[in-house]
Design a protein around this motif. Structure first.
Motif, PDB file in Angstrom:
ATOM      1  N   VAL A 167       0.832  -1.208   0.000  1.00  0.00           N
ATOM      2  CA  VAL A 167       0.000   0.000   0.000  1.00  0.00           C
ATOM      3  C   VAL A 167       0.865   1.256   0.000  1.00  0.00           C
ATOM      4  N   LEU A 168       1.910   1.253   0.805  1.00  0.00           N
ATOM      5  CA  LEU A 168       2.792   2.418   0.862  1.00  0.00           C
ATOM      6  C   LEU A 168       3.551   2.611  -0.454  1.00  0.00           C
ATOM      7  N   ALA A 169       3.951   1.496  -1.075  1.00  0.00           N
ATOM      8  CA  ALA A 169       4.669   1.585  -2.351  1.00  0.00           C
ATOM      9  C   ALA A 169       3.762   2.125  -3.459  1.00  0.00           C
ATOM     10  N   ALA A 170       2.443   1.901  -3.311  1.00  0.00           N
ATOM     11  CA  ALA A 170       1.493   2.361  -4.334  1.00  0.00           C
ATOM     12  C   ALA A 170       1.212   3.851  -4.239  1.00  0.00           C
ATOM     13  N   ASN A 171       1.600   4.479  -3.140  1.00  0.00           N
ATOM     14  CA  ASN A 171       1.362   5.914  -2.995  1.00  0.00           C
ATOM     15  C   ASN A 171       2.079   6.682  -4.101  1.00  0.00           C
ATOM     16  N   GLY A 172       1.355   7.578  -4.737  1.00  0.00           N
ATOM     17  CA  GLY A 172       1.936   8.353  -5.821  1.00  0.00           C
ATOM     18  C   GLY A 172       1.770   7.719  -7.182  1.00  0.00           C
ATOM     19  N   SER A 173       1.143   6.541  -7.255  1.00  0.00           N
ATOM     20  CA  SER A 173       0.916   5.877  -8.536  1.00  0.00           C
ATOM     21  C   SER A 173      -0.047   6.696  -9.397  1.00  0.00           C
ATOM     22  N   THR A 174       0.106   6.557 -10.694  1.00  0.00           N
ATOM     23  CA  THR A 174      -0.760   7.263 -11.632  1.00  0.00           C
ATOM     24  C   THR A 174      -2.049   6.477 -11.854  1.00  0.00           C
ATOM     25  N   LEU A 175      -3.181   7.151 -11.766  1.00  0.00           N
ATOM     26  CA  LEU A 175      -4.473   6.527 -12.013  1.00  0.00           C
ATOM     27  C   LEU A 175      -4.749   6.463 -13.512  1.00  0.00           C
ATOM     28  N   ALA A 176      -5.673   5.607 -13.887  1.00  0.00           N
ATOM     29  CA  ALA A 176      -5.983   5.429 -15.311  1.00  0.00           C
ATOM     30  C   ALA A 176      -6.421   6.737 -15.953  1.00  0.00           C
ATOM     31  N   GLY A 177      -7.103   7.585 -15.198  1.00  0.00           N
ATOM     32  CA  GLY A 177      -7.578   8.853 -15.743  1.00  0.00           C
ATOM     33  C   GLY A 177      -6.573   9.978 -15.644  1.00  0.00           C
ATOM     34  N   GLY A 178      -5.388   9.678 -15.137  1.00  0.00           N
ATOM     35  CA  GLY A 178      -4.334  10.684 -15.074  1.00  0.00           C
ATOM     36  C   GLY A 178      -4.092  11.301 -13.724  1.00  0.00           C
ATOM     37  N   GLY A 179      -4.947  10.978 -12.729  1.00  0.00           N
ATOM     38  CA  GLY A 179      -4.749  11.518 -11.392  1.00  0.00           C
ATOM     39  C   GLY A 179      -3.688  10.744 -10.625  1.00  0.00           C
ATOM     40  N   THR A 180      -3.629  10.976  -9.320  1.00  0.00           N
ATOM     41  CA  THR A 180      -2.620  10.346  -8.471  1.00  0.00           C
ATOM     42  C   THR A 180      -3.282   9.615  -7.314  1.00  0.00           C
ATOM     43  N   LEU A 181      -2.780   8.427  -7.026  1.00  0.00           N
ATOM     44  CA  LEU A 181      -3.282   7.645  -5.896  1.00  0.00           C
ATOM     45  C   LEU A 181      -2.546   8.054  -4.626  1.00  0.00           C
ATOM     46  N   HIS A 182      -3.313   8.398  -3.603  1.00  0.00           N
ATOM     47  CA  HIS A 182      -2.747   8.749  -2.303  1.00  0.00           C
ATOM     48  C   HIS A 182      -3.163   7.685  -1.289  1.00  0.00           C
ATOM     49  N   THR A 183      -2.186   7.115  -0.610  1.00  0.00           N
ATOM     50  CA  THR A 183      -2.457   6.037   0.348  1.00  0.00           C
ATOM     51  C   THR A 183      -1.882   6.370   1.715  1.00  0.00           C
ATOM     52  N   CYS A 184      -2.477   5.778   2.745  1.00  0.00           N
ATOM     53  CA  CYS A 184      -1.895   5.853   4.080  1.00  0.00           C
ATOM     54  C   CYS A 184      -2.281   4.603   4.845  1.00  0.00           C
ATOM     55  N   VAL A 185      -1.583   4.367   5.954  1.00  0.00           N
ATOM     56  CA  VAL A 185      -1.723   3.133   6.734  1.00  0.00           C
ATOM     57  C   VAL A 185      -1.980   3.473   8.192  1.00  0.00           C
ATOM     58  N   LEU A 186      -2.929   2.757   8.800  1.00  0.00           N
ATOM     59  CA  LEU A 186      -3.192   2.877  10.229  1.00  0.00           C
ATOM     60  C   LEU A 186      -2.865   1.561  10.907  1.00  0.00           C
ATOM     61  N   ARG A 187      -2.208   1.641  12.068  1.00  0.00           N
ATOM     62  CA  ARG A 187      -1.797   0.441  12.804  1.00  0.00           C
ATOM     63  C   ARG A 187      -2.506   0.374  14.158  1.00  0.00           C
ATOM     64  N   PRO A 188      -3.644  -0.285  14.231  1.00  0.00           N
ATOM     65  CA  PRO A 188      -4.328  -0.434  15.521  1.00  0.00           C
ATOM     66  C   PRO A 188      -3.793  -1.615  16.312  1.00  0.00           C
ATOM     67  N   PRO A 189      -3.940  -1.585  17.646  1.00  0.00           N
ATOM     68  CA  PRO A 189      -3.696  -2.754  18.488  1.00  0.00           C
ATOM     69  C   PRO A 189      -4.999  -3.539  18.625  1.00  0.00           C
ATOM     70  N   GLY A 190      -5.183  -4.268  19.726  1.00  0.00           N
ATOM     71  CA  GLY A 190      -6.427  -4.993  19.961  1.00  0.00           C
ATOM     72  C   GLY A 190      -7.605  -4.035  20.076  1.00  0.00           C
ATOM     73  N   ILE A 191      -8.718  -4.395  19.439  1.00  0.00           N
ATOM     74  CA  ILE A 191      -9.887  -3.521  19.373  1.00  0.00           C
ATOM     75  C   ILE A 191     -11.020  -4.102  20.215  1.00  0.00           C
ATOM     76  N   TYR A 192     -11.717  -3.237  20.931  1.00  0.00           N
ATOM     77  CA  TYR A 192     -12.846  -3.668  21.741  1.00  0.00           C
ATOM     78  C   TYR A 192     -14.011  -2.697  21.550  1.00  0.00           C
ATOM     79  N   GLY A 193     -15.176  -3.079  22.045  1.00  0.00           N
ATOM     80  CA  GLY A 193     -16.362  -2.242  21.940  1.00  0.00           C
ATOM     81  C   GLY A 193     -17.588  -3.033  22.351  1.00  0.00           C
ATOM     82  N   PRO A 194     -18.754  -2.394  22.441  1.00  0.00           N
ATOM     83  CA  PRO A 194     -19.946  -3.033  23.007  1.00  0.00           C
ATOM     84  C   PRO A 194     -20.389  -4.314  22.319  1.00  0.00           C
ATOM     85  N   GLU A 195     -20.227  -4.416  21.004  1.00  0.00           N
ATOM     86  CA  GLU A 195     -20.717  -5.592  20.287  1.00  0.00           C
ATOM     87  C   GLU A 195     -19.582  -6.376  19.645  1.00  0.00           C
ATOM     88  N   GLU A 196     -18.371  -6.158  20.113  1.00  0.00           N
ATOM     89  CA  GLU A 196     -17.212  -6.822  19.528  1.00  0.00           C
ATOM     90  C   GLU A 196     -17.310  -8.321  19.763  1.00  0.00           C
TER      91      GLU A 196
END
Length: 360
Positions: free
Chosen positions: A158-187
Protein backbone atom coordinates in the motif's frame (compact mmCIF):
# COMPACT_ATOMS: atom_id res chain seq x y z
CA UNK A 1 -15.03 14.64 -0.93
CA UNK A 2 -17.52 14.25 -3.74
CA UNK A 3 -20.90 13.40 -2.10
CA UNK A 4 -21.96 11.68 -5.32
CA UNK A 5 -19.14 9.15 -5.01
CA UNK A 6 -19.65 6.77 -2.07
CA UNK A 7 -16.71 5.46 -0.07
CA UNK A 8 -16.17 1.69 -0.12
CA UNK A 9 -15.37 -0.26 3.04
CA UNK A 10 -13.91 -3.73 2.55
CA UNK A 11 -14.52 -6.17 5.37
CA UNK A 12 -17.83 -4.37 5.84
CA UNK A 13 -19.47 -7.35 7.54
CA UNK A 14 -16.90 -7.32 10.30
CA UNK A 15 -17.29 -5.35 13.50
CA UNK A 16 -14.87 -2.54 12.63
CA UNK A 17 -15.83 -2.26 8.97
CA UNK A 18 -19.52 -2.15 9.82
CA UNK A 19 -19.06 0.51 12.50
CA UNK A 20 -16.96 2.61 10.12
CA UNK A 21 -19.59 2.35 7.40
CA UNK A 22 -22.38 3.38 9.77
CA UNK A 23 -20.37 6.37 10.99
CA UNK A 24 -19.71 7.51 7.42
CA UNK A 25 -23.41 7.15 6.59
CA UNK A 26 -24.37 9.22 9.64
CA UNK A 27 -22.61 12.20 8.05
CA UNK A 28 -24.92 11.97 5.05
CA UNK A 29 -22.65 9.95 2.78
CA UNK A 30 -23.77 6.95 0.77
CA UNK A 31 -21.56 4.03 1.77
CA UNK A 32 -20.81 0.67 0.18
CA UNK A 33 -19.92 -2.20 2.49
CA UNK A 34 -18.37 -5.14 0.67
CA UNK A 35 -17.72 -8.52 2.20
CA UNK A 36 -18.21 -12.17 1.40
CA UNK A 37 -20.70 -12.38 4.28
CA UNK A 38 -23.64 -10.16 5.20
CA UNK A 39 -23.26 -8.06 8.37
CA UNK A 40 -24.80 -9.49 11.54
CA UNK A 41 -26.36 -6.12 12.33
CA UNK A 42 -29.10 -4.04 10.74
CA UNK A 43 -27.94 -2.17 7.66
CA UNK A 44 -28.95 1.49 8.15
CA UNK A 45 -30.18 3.97 5.57
CA UNK A 46 -27.40 5.23 3.37
CA UNK A 47 -25.46 1.97 3.57
CA UNK A 48 -25.47 -0.69 0.86
CA UNK A 49 -23.97 -4.14 1.33
CA UNK A 50 -22.60 -5.84 -1.79
CA UNK A 51 -21.48 -9.44 -1.50
CA UNK A 52 -17.89 -9.43 -2.68
CA UNK A 53 -15.07 -11.95 -2.58
CA UNK A 54 -11.91 -9.89 -2.27
CA UNK A 55 -10.03 -12.72 -3.98
CA UNK A 56 -12.03 -12.09 -7.18
CA UNK A 57 -10.51 -9.17 -9.07
CA UNK A 58 -13.48 -8.57 -11.34
CA UNK A 59 -15.77 -8.39 -8.30
CA UNK A 60 -13.41 -5.95 -6.57
CA UNK A 61 -13.27 -3.69 -9.64
CA UNK A 62 -17.04 -3.73 -9.93
CA UNK A 63 -17.70 -2.82 -6.31
CA UNK A 64 -15.18 0.04 -6.48
CA UNK A 65 -16.77 1.64 -9.53
CA UNK A 66 -17.77 5.23 -8.82
CA UNK A 67 -16.07 5.41 -5.40
CA UNK A 68 -13.90 8.30 -4.25
CA UNK A 69 -12.17 6.49 -1.38
CA UNK A 70 -11.54 2.92 -0.28
CA UNK A 71 -11.13 1.90 3.35
CA UNK A 72 -9.41 -1.47 3.13
CA UNK A 73 -10.33 -3.08 6.45
CA UNK A 74 -10.72 -6.70 5.30
CA UNK A 75 -8.21 -9.29 6.49
CA UNK A 76 -8.06 -12.94 7.45
CA UNK A 77 -6.18 -15.18 9.87
CA UNK A 78 -5.79 -13.03 12.98
CA UNK A 79 -6.81 -15.69 15.50
CA UNK A 80 -8.30 -19.09 16.12
CA UNK A 81 -8.32 -21.85 13.53
CA UNK A 82 -8.02 -19.21 10.80
CA UNK A 83 -4.32 -19.02 11.62
CA UNK A 84 -3.78 -22.53 10.24
CA UNK A 85 -5.03 -21.69 6.74
CA UNK A 86 -1.90 -20.11 5.27
CA UNK A 87 -3.03 -20.20 1.65
CA UNK A 88 -6.26 -18.39 2.48
CA UNK A 89 -4.41 -15.87 4.66
CA UNK A 90 -2.13 -15.03 1.73
CA UNK A 91 -4.91 -14.89 -0.84
CA UNK A 92 -6.95 -12.44 1.27
CA UNK A 93 -4.26 -10.32 2.90
CA UNK A 94 -1.73 -10.12 0.08
CA UNK A 95 -3.57 -10.85 -3.17
CA UNK A 96 -6.72 -9.11 -1.95
CA UNK A 97 -4.72 -5.99 -1.14
CA UNK A 98 -3.06 -6.12 -4.55
CA UNK A 99 -6.51 -6.30 -6.16
CA UNK A 100 -7.69 -3.29 -4.13
CA UNK A 101 -4.68 -1.22 -5.20
CA UNK A 102 -5.13 -2.15 -8.86
CA UNK A 103 -8.87 -1.48 -8.69
CA UNK A 104 -8.19 2.00 -7.30
CA UNK A 105 -5.91 2.70 -10.24
CA UNK A 106 -8.35 1.30 -12.79
CA UNK A 107 -11.38 3.07 -11.32
CA UNK A 108 -9.60 6.41 -10.71
CA UNK A 109 -10.00 6.28 -6.93
CA UNK A 110 -7.54 8.77 -5.49
CA UNK A 111 -7.66 7.73 -1.80
CA UNK A 112 -6.88 4.43 -0.10
CA UNK A 113 -6.76 4.00 3.69
CA UNK A 114 -5.35 0.66 4.78
CA UNK A 115 -6.03 -0.96 8.17
CA UNK A 116 -2.81 -2.67 9.21
CA UNK A 117 -1.77 -3.85 12.69
CA UNK A 118 0.89 -3.11 15.29
CA UNK A 119 2.01 -6.71 14.76
CA UNK A 120 4.04 -5.65 11.73
CA UNK A 121 6.62 -4.08 14.06
CA UNK A 122 6.23 -6.27 17.15
CA UNK A 123 8.00 -9.60 17.50
CA UNK A 124 8.35 -10.01 21.25
CA UNK A 125 10.96 -7.33 21.96
CA UNK A 126 9.97 -4.39 24.20
CA UNK A 127 8.47 -1.33 22.48
CA UNK A 128 7.95 1.76 24.61
CA UNK A 129 6.71 5.12 23.32
CA UNK A 130 7.96 4.33 19.81
CA UNK A 131 6.96 6.45 16.83
CA UNK A 132 6.41 5.44 13.23
CA UNK A 133 9.68 6.86 11.92
CA UNK A 134 12.04 5.39 14.51
CA UNK A 135 10.51 1.90 14.75
CA UNK A 136 11.50 -0.39 11.85
CA UNK A 137 9.62 -3.41 10.63
CA UNK A 138 10.31 -6.57 12.61
CA UNK A 139 12.11 -9.08 10.32
CA UNK A 140 9.34 -10.76 8.38
CA UNK A 141 10.73 -14.28 8.68
CA UNK A 142 10.92 -13.90 12.47
CA UNK A 143 7.33 -12.80 13.04
CA UNK A 144 5.50 -15.43 15.07
CA UNK A 145 2.42 -15.91 12.85
CA UNK A 146 1.49 -15.88 9.17
CA UNK A 147 -1.16 -13.21 9.69
CA UNK A 148 1.45 -10.70 10.86
CA UNK A 149 3.81 -11.64 8.04
CA UNK A 150 1.17 -11.12 5.37
CA UNK A 151 -0.09 -7.89 6.92
CA UNK A 152 3.45 -6.52 6.86
CA UNK A 153 3.79 -7.37 3.16
CA UNK A 154 0.39 -5.85 2.38
CA UNK A 155 1.23 -2.67 4.29
CA UNK A 156 4.41 -2.25 2.29
CA UNK A 157 2.45 -2.76 -0.94
CA UNK A 158 0.00 0.00 0.00
CA UNK A 159 2.79 2.42 0.86
CA UNK A 160 4.67 1.59 -2.35
CA UNK A 161 1.49 2.36 -4.33
CA UNK A 162 1.36 5.91 -2.99
CA UNK A 163 1.94 8.35 -5.82
CA UNK A 164 0.92 5.88 -8.54
CA UNK A 165 -0.76 7.26 -11.63
CA UNK A 166 -4.47 6.53 -12.01
CA UNK A 167 -5.98 5.43 -15.31
CA UNK A 168 -7.58 8.85 -15.74
CA UNK A 169 -4.33 10.68 -15.07
CA UNK A 170 -4.75 11.52 -11.39
CA UNK A 171 -2.62 10.35 -8.47
CA UNK A 172 -3.28 7.64 -5.90
CA UNK A 173 -2.75 8.75 -2.30
CA UNK A 174 -2.46 6.04 0.35
CA UNK A 175 -1.90 5.85 4.08
CA UNK A 176 -1.72 3.13 6.73
CA UNK A 177 -3.19 2.88 10.23
CA UNK A 178 -1.80 0.44 12.80
CA UNK A 179 -4.33 -0.43 15.52
CA UNK A 180 -3.70 -2.75 18.49
CA UNK A 181 -6.43 -4.99 19.96
CA UNK A 182 -9.89 -3.52 19.37
CA UNK A 183 -12.85 -3.67 21.74
CA UNK A 184 -16.36 -2.24 21.94
CA UNK A 185 -19.95 -3.03 23.01
CA UNK A 186 -20.72 -5.59 20.29
CA UNK A 187 -17.21 -6.82 19.53
CA UNK A 188 -17.30 -10.55 18.78
CA UNK A 189 -13.62 -11.52 18.63
CA UNK A 190 -11.87 -10.48 21.86
CA UNK A 191 -14.67 -10.39 24.43
CA UNK A 192 -16.08 -13.90 23.96
CA UNK A 193 -12.60 -15.41 24.12
CA UNK A 194 -11.67 -13.47 27.23
CA UNK A 195 -14.69 -14.52 29.28
CA UNK A 196 -13.36 -16.21 32.37
CA UNK A 197 -14.60 -17.03 35.83
CA UNK A 198 -13.64 -14.62 38.58
CA UNK A 199 -11.36 -17.17 40.26
CA UNK A 200 -9.22 -17.73 37.16
CA UNK A 201 -7.19 -14.54 37.26
CA UNK A 202 -6.68 -14.32 40.97
CA UNK A 203 -3.05 -15.01 40.05
CA UNK A 204 -0.60 -12.99 37.99
CA UNK A 205 2.51 -14.00 36.11
CA UNK A 206 5.28 -11.99 34.46
CA UNK A 207 6.17 -8.42 35.21
CA UNK A 208 3.17 -6.41 36.52
CA UNK A 209 4.71 -3.31 34.96
CA UNK A 210 4.22 -4.68 31.44
CA UNK A 211 2.09 -2.20 29.49
CA UNK A 212 0.14 -2.38 26.24
CA UNK A 213 -2.33 -0.34 24.18
CA UNK A 214 -5.96 -1.04 23.27
CA UNK A 215 -8.35 0.69 20.89
CA UNK A 216 -12.07 1.32 21.26
CA UNK A 217 -14.00 0.92 18.01
CA UNK A 218 -15.18 4.55 18.12
CA UNK A 219 -11.58 5.72 18.17
CA UNK A 220 -10.85 3.29 15.33
CA UNK A 221 -13.61 4.97 13.32
CA UNK A 222 -12.42 8.47 14.18
CA UNK A 223 -8.88 7.72 13.02
CA UNK A 224 -10.01 6.27 9.69
CA UNK A 225 -12.28 9.18 8.85
CA UNK A 226 -9.55 11.66 9.72
CA UNK A 227 -7.01 9.73 7.64
CA UNK A 228 -9.26 9.84 4.58
CA UNK A 229 -9.72 13.59 5.02
CA UNK A 230 -5.94 14.01 5.29
CA UNK A 231 -5.54 12.50 1.81
CA UNK A 232 -7.39 15.40 0.17
CA UNK A 233 -6.03 18.58 -1.42
CA UNK A 234 -7.86 20.58 1.28
CA UNK A 235 -5.43 19.05 3.78
CA UNK A 236 -2.48 19.26 1.37
CA UNK A 237 -2.35 15.44 1.21
CA UNK A 238 -0.56 15.49 4.55
CA UNK A 239 -1.20 11.78 5.19
CA UNK A 240 -0.06 10.67 1.74
CA UNK A 241 2.44 7.81 2.09
CA UNK A 242 2.32 7.95 5.90
CA UNK A 243 1.88 5.37 8.66
CA UNK A 244 0.13 6.08 11.96
CA UNK A 245 -0.16 4.21 15.23
CA UNK A 246 -3.65 4.58 16.69
CA UNK A 247 -4.97 3.60 20.12
CA UNK A 248 -6.92 4.98 23.07
CA UNK A 249 -4.05 7.18 24.20
CA UNK A 250 -3.46 5.08 27.31
CA UNK A 251 -1.43 2.06 28.29
CA UNK A 252 -2.35 -0.58 30.83
CA UNK A 253 -1.34 -3.93 32.25
CA UNK A 254 -3.19 -6.74 30.48
CA UNK A 255 -4.59 -8.40 33.60
CA UNK A 256 -5.57 -5.15 35.27
CA UNK A 257 -7.33 -4.13 32.05
CA UNK A 258 -9.25 -7.42 32.08
CA UNK A 259 -10.45 -6.99 35.66
CA UNK A 260 -14.05 -6.19 34.58
CA UNK A 261 -14.18 -9.56 32.85
CA UNK A 262 -12.84 -11.34 35.90
CA UNK A 263 -15.55 -9.79 38.05
CA UNK A 264 -18.37 -10.43 35.57
CA UNK A 265 -21.09 -12.80 36.71
CA UNK A 266 -20.94 -15.87 34.49
CA UNK A 267 -22.72 -19.23 34.27
CA UNK A 268 -20.52 -21.49 36.37
CA UNK A 269 -21.59 -24.69 34.65
CA UNK A 270 -20.63 -23.23 31.25
CA UNK A 271 -17.25 -21.85 32.22
CA UNK A 272 -16.07 -24.98 33.95
CA UNK A 273 -12.91 -26.21 35.57
CA UNK A 274 -11.74 -27.78 32.30
CA UNK A 275 -11.87 -24.42 30.53
CA UNK A 276 -10.04 -22.80 33.43
CA UNK A 277 -7.24 -25.35 33.15
CA UNK A 278 -7.24 -24.91 29.38
CA UNK A 279 -6.81 -21.15 29.72
CA UNK A 280 -4.14 -21.54 32.37
CA UNK A 281 -2.14 -23.78 30.05
CA UNK A 282 -2.64 -21.33 27.19
CA UNK A 283 -1.42 -18.47 29.36
CA UNK A 284 1.65 -20.48 30.32
CA UNK A 285 2.44 -21.18 26.67
CA UNK A 286 2.10 -17.50 25.85
CA UNK A 287 4.44 -16.66 28.68
CA UNK A 288 7.20 -19.18 27.97
CA UNK A 289 6.98 -19.01 24.17
CA UNK A 290 6.28 -15.38 23.38
CA UNK A 291 7.75 -13.70 26.45
CA UNK A 292 4.69 -11.70 27.57
CA UNK A 293 6.90 -9.67 29.87
CA UNK A 294 7.66 -7.34 26.95
CA UNK A 295 5.78 -4.05 26.95
CA UNK A 296 4.43 -2.81 23.64
CA UNK A 297 3.00 0.70 23.54
CA UNK A 298 3.44 3.37 20.94
CA UNK A 299 3.36 7.11 20.54
CA UNK A 300 0.39 8.97 19.05
CA UNK A 301 2.46 11.99 18.03
CA UNK A 302 2.02 11.42 14.31
CA UNK A 303 -1.73 10.82 14.40
CA UNK A 304 -2.30 13.76 16.75
CA UNK A 305 -0.18 16.22 14.80
CA UNK A 306 -1.07 15.30 11.22
CA UNK A 307 -4.55 13.79 11.44
CA UNK A 308 -5.90 15.78 14.37
CA UNK A 309 -6.66 12.50 16.13
CA UNK A 310 -8.07 12.98 19.63
CA UNK A 311 -9.03 9.63 21.16
CA UNK A 312 -12.06 9.60 23.41
CA UNK A 313 -11.95 7.98 26.85
CA UNK A 314 -13.82 4.72 27.27
CA UNK A 315 -14.42 2.28 30.09
CA UNK A 316 -13.78 -1.34 29.17
CA UNK A 317 -16.28 -2.42 31.82
CA UNK A 318 -19.08 -0.83 29.79
CA UNK A 319 -18.29 -3.10 26.85
CA UNK A 320 -18.21 -6.11 29.17
CA UNK A 321 -21.59 -5.21 30.67
CA UNK A 322 -23.13 -4.82 27.22
CA UNK A 323 -21.75 -8.14 26.06
CA UNK A 324 -22.83 -10.01 29.19
CA UNK A 325 -26.36 -8.62 28.92
CA UNK A 326 -26.77 -9.28 25.21
CA UNK A 327 -24.93 -12.54 24.58
CA UNK A 328 -27.07 -15.63 23.89
CA UNK A 329 -27.23 -18.15 26.71
CA UNK A 330 -25.78 -21.59 25.92
CA UNK A 331 -28.05 -24.59 25.47
CA UNK A 332 -27.48 -27.83 27.36
CA UNK A 333 -26.07 -29.30 24.16
CA UNK A 334 -23.59 -26.44 23.83
CA UNK A 335 -22.54 -26.88 27.44
CA UNK A 336 -21.97 -30.61 26.94
CA UNK A 337 -20.05 -30.01 23.71
CA UNK A 338 -17.95 -27.35 25.42
CA UNK A 339 -16.97 -29.82 28.14
CA UNK A 340 -15.81 -32.38 25.59
CA UNK A 341 -13.88 -29.81 23.57
CA UNK A 342 -12.38 -28.29 26.71
CA UNK A 343 -11.17 -31.67 27.94
CA UNK A 344 -9.52 -32.44 24.61
CA UNK A 345 -7.86 -29.06 24.24
CA UNK A 346 -6.80 -29.07 27.89
CA UNK A 347 -4.86 -32.31 27.40
CA UNK A 348 -3.21 -31.01 24.23
CA UNK A 349 -2.27 -27.68 25.82
CA UNK A 350 -1.05 -29.32 28.99
CA UNK A 351 1.42 -31.60 27.22
CA UNK A 352 2.47 -28.86 24.83
CA UNK A 353 3.00 -26.51 27.75
CA UNK A 354 4.99 -29.15 29.58
CA UNK A 355 7.22 -29.87 26.59
CA UNK A 356 7.87 -26.16 26.01
CA UNK A 357 8.65 -25.64 29.68
CA UNK A 358 11.07 -28.59 29.78
CA UNK A 359 12.91 -27.27 26.71
CA UNK A 360 13.63 -23.89 28.29
Amino acid sequence: RDPQKPPVVTGGAGYCGYKLGCALASTGASVVLCDIHKPLWVIPNGVVWIQTDIRDYSAVVAVCEGADCVFHVASYGMSGTEQLRKDLIESVNINGTRFIINACKEQNIARLVYTSTVNVVFGGLPIEDADEESLPYFPNDKLVDHYSRTKQIAEQMVLAANGSTLAGGGTLHTCVLRPPGIYGPEEQRHLPRLIIERRLLSFKFGDPSVQMNWLHVDNFVQAHILAAAALTPERNYIASGQVYFIHDGEKSNLFEWLTPLVRAKLISKYINFCMQLQLLCACHILYVCFRCESSTWNSLKGARAQLGYRPQKFNFADSVDHYMNSRPQPSNYQIFLNILVSLSITLILFFLSLSVFMSQ
